[in-house]
Design a protein around this motif. Structure first.
Motif, PDB file in Angstrom:
ATOM      1  N   VAL A  41      64.621-118.444  47.729  1.00 47.82           N
ATOM      2  CA  VAL A  41      65.550-117.192  47.227  1.00 47.82           C
ATOM      3  C   VAL A  41      66.759-116.731  47.421  1.00 47.82           C
ATOM      4  O   VAL A  41      66.532-116.015  48.287  1.00 47.82           O
ATOM      5  CB  VAL A  41      64.771-116.245  46.368  1.00 47.82           C
ATOM      6  CG1 VAL A  41      65.273-115.927  44.868  1.00 47.82           C
ATOM      7  CG2 VAL A  41      63.129-116.915  45.913  1.00 47.82           C
ATOM      8  N   ASN A  68      64.720-114.343  50.655  1.00 48.32           N
ATOM      9  CA  ASN A  68      63.617-114.163  50.508  1.00 48.32           C
ATOM     10  C   ASN A  68      63.021-115.514  50.631  1.00 48.32           C
ATOM     11  O   ASN A  68      63.555-116.817  50.187  1.00 48.32           O
ATOM     12  CB  ASN A  68      62.623-113.255  49.967  1.00 48.32           C
ATOM     13  CG  ASN A  68      61.849-112.680  50.767  1.00 48.32           C
ATOM     14  OD1 ASN A  68      61.579-112.941  51.558  1.00 48.32           O
ATOM     15  ND2 ASN A  68      61.218-111.597  49.600  1.00 48.32           N
ATOM     16  N   VAL A  70      59.414-117.283  49.961  1.00 46.79           N
ATOM     17  CA  VAL A  70      57.843-116.574  49.092  1.00 46.79           C
ATOM     18  C   VAL A  70      57.059-118.100  48.861  1.00 46.79           C
ATOM     19  O   VAL A  70      57.224-119.106  48.744  1.00 46.79           O
ATOM     20  CB  VAL A  70      57.477-115.943  48.286  1.00 46.79           C
ATOM     21  CG1 VAL A  70      58.631-114.471  48.398  1.00 46.79           C
ATOM     22  CG2 VAL A  70      58.687-116.392  47.356  1.00 46.79           C
ATOM     23  N   THR A  72      54.775-120.238  45.913  1.00 43.77           N
ATOM     24  CA  THR A  72      55.017-120.254  44.757  1.00 43.77           C
ATOM     25  C   THR A  72      53.754-121.571  43.685  1.00 43.77           C
ATOM     26  O   THR A  72      53.531-121.852  44.571  1.00 43.77           O
ATOM     27  CB  THR A  72      56.766-120.193  44.372  1.00 43.77           C
ATOM     28  OG1 THR A  72      57.458-119.505  45.220  1.00 43.77           O
ATOM     29  CG2 THR A  72      56.579-120.711  42.619  1.00 43.77           C
ATOM     30  N   THR A  91      56.469-113.618  43.349  1.00 44.12           N
ATOM     31  CA  THR A  91      57.367-112.142  43.356  1.00 44.12           C
ATOM     32  C   THR A  91      58.090-112.785  44.358  1.00 44.12           C
ATOM     33  O   THR A  91      57.999-113.006  45.842  1.00 44.12           O
ATOM     34  CB  THR A  91      56.394-111.105  43.182  1.00 44.12           C
ATOM     35  OG1 THR A  91      55.506-110.968  44.453  1.00 44.12           O
ATOM     36  CG2 THR A  91      55.916-111.153  41.903  1.00 44.12           C
ATOM     37  N   THR A  92      59.361-111.953  44.396  1.00 41.00           N
ATOM     38  CA  THR A  92      60.235-112.268  45.552  1.00 41.00           C
ATOM     39  C   THR A  92      61.155-111.172  45.975  1.00 41.00           C
ATOM     40  O   THR A  92      61.181-110.121  45.652  1.00 41.00           O
ATOM     41  CB  THR A  92      61.512-113.134  45.208  1.00 41.00           C
ATOM     42  OG1 THR A  92      62.272-112.758  46.339  1.00 41.00           O
ATOM     43  CG2 THR A  92      62.214-113.029  44.750  1.00 41.00           C
ATOM     44  N   GLN A  93      60.894-110.339  47.296  1.00 38.57           N
ATOM     45  CA  GLN A  93      61.700-109.257  47.238  1.00 38.57           C
ATOM     46  C   GLN A  93      62.809-109.182  48.120  1.00 38.57           C
ATOM     47  O   GLN A  93      63.154-109.774  49.241  1.00 38.57           O
ATOM     48  CB  GLN A  93      60.406-107.979  48.408  1.00 38.57           C
ATOM     49  CG  GLN A  93      60.874-106.565  48.531  1.00 38.57           C
ATOM     50  CD  GLN A  93      59.541-106.347  49.190  1.00 38.57           C
ATOM     51  OE1 GLN A  93      58.878-106.030  48.927  1.00 38.57           O
ATOM     52  NE2 GLN A  93      59.893-105.505  50.762  1.00 38.57           N
ATOM     53  N   HIS A  94      63.654-108.086  47.219  1.00 42.08           N
ATOM     54  CA  HIS A  94      64.659-108.247  48.277  1.00 42.08           C
ATOM     55  C   HIS A  94      65.527-106.791  48.624  1.00 42.08           C
ATOM     56  O   HIS A  94      65.300-105.749  48.134  1.00 42.08           O
ATOM     57  CB  HIS A  94      66.132-108.713  47.275  1.00 42.08           C
ATOM     58  CG  HIS A  94      65.548-109.969  47.281  1.00 42.08           C
ATOM     59  ND1 HIS A  94      65.955-110.808  47.682  1.00 42.08           N
ATOM     60  CD2 HIS A  94      64.625-111.373  46.009  1.00 42.08           C
ATOM     61  CE1 HIS A  94      66.138-112.560  47.036  1.00 42.08           C
ATOM     62  NE2 HIS A  94      64.735-112.245  45.656  1.00 42.08           N
TER      63      HIS A  94
END
Length: 227
Positions: A41, A68, A70, A72, A91-94
């Motif tokens: 992402v 990020n 991840v 999926t 989900t993706t974290q930033h």
């Protein structure tokens, strides 16, 4: 990002050329395809507009969010031989950091957890045993959590909020069958057009409000199974 744009355009061009190719002999209507992919992402995060600035940020202040990677899952239903509906789960974290105006790397938003709810309608083609596709559809970015960045807490920031927003996604990719049992490999590229409003609060006071472009590229590669 020019090489990413070129890759997406190449996939679209292949699909367009393939449009005149007869559909595969096998009837795919009613099939379900599940994909497990590794996803990158690649976000933007720059500031598009300042709405509120009670602290007097330096001229030229701007930000960027980190990329990020991840896992999926995608699920797809074939309405006809060459038309399907797909959705994704993950989900993706930033983090959001300063890149201009403030000290470079100053963390402004921490651990922002994003659920990019996406549904795309896809057209599939057959060419040389491969199955390229193009697609498009709505996306709703839901921020499940976000925290004030480490650089903002000493300034009195007590809460940070990123707004959920509706946007749009374009998609292109290719599925490559492996054998005759429904297994395959898949490559996929999506470009989202969507933003968010970021708000920093000191107690009950809205100290800063900015509009941000997110507009991520979402690039995936993995395996698929159709049944």
């Amino acid at each position: 990002m020019n090489h990413l744009l070129a890759s997406a355009c190449t996939a679209i061009a292949l699909a367009t050329i393939a449009a005149a190719t007869p559909a595969a002999a096998q009837d795919r209507a009613g099939d379900i395809q599940v994909k497990l992919v590794a996803t990158g992402v690649l976000t933007d995060g720059e500031i598009d507009q300042f709405n509120v600035d009670l602290v007097g940020l330096p001229a030229g202040t701007n930000t960027a969010s980190n990329d990020n990677f991840v896992p999926t899952i995608a699920a797809e239903y074939f309405v006809t031989d060459n038309f399907s509906i797909e959705t994704i789960a993950g989900t993706t974290q930033h983090d959001v950091d300063a890149i201009a105006g403030l000290p470079t790397g100053a963390q402004l938003v921490s651990d922002a957890l994003l659920l990019p709810a996406t549904v795309t309608a896809k057209l599939h083609f057959d060419i040389l045993g491969m199955k390229p596709y193009v697609g498009a559809g709505p996306a709703y970015f839901i921020w499940l959590s976000d925290k004030p960045g480490a650089a903002t807490i000493p300034l009195g920031v007590t809460d940070t909020d990123l707004s959920d927003e509706l946007g749009f996604a374009l998609q292109a990719g290719v599925d490559v069958p492996v054998g005759d049992d429904g297994f395959g490999v898949t490559l996929d590229a999506k470009r989202y057009f969507i933003g968010t409003t970021a708000r920093w609060f000191a107690g009950d006071t809205l100290a800063i409000e900015t509009e941000h472009n997110i507009d991520p590229w979402v690039l995936s590669a993995g395996v698929s199974y159709r049944f």
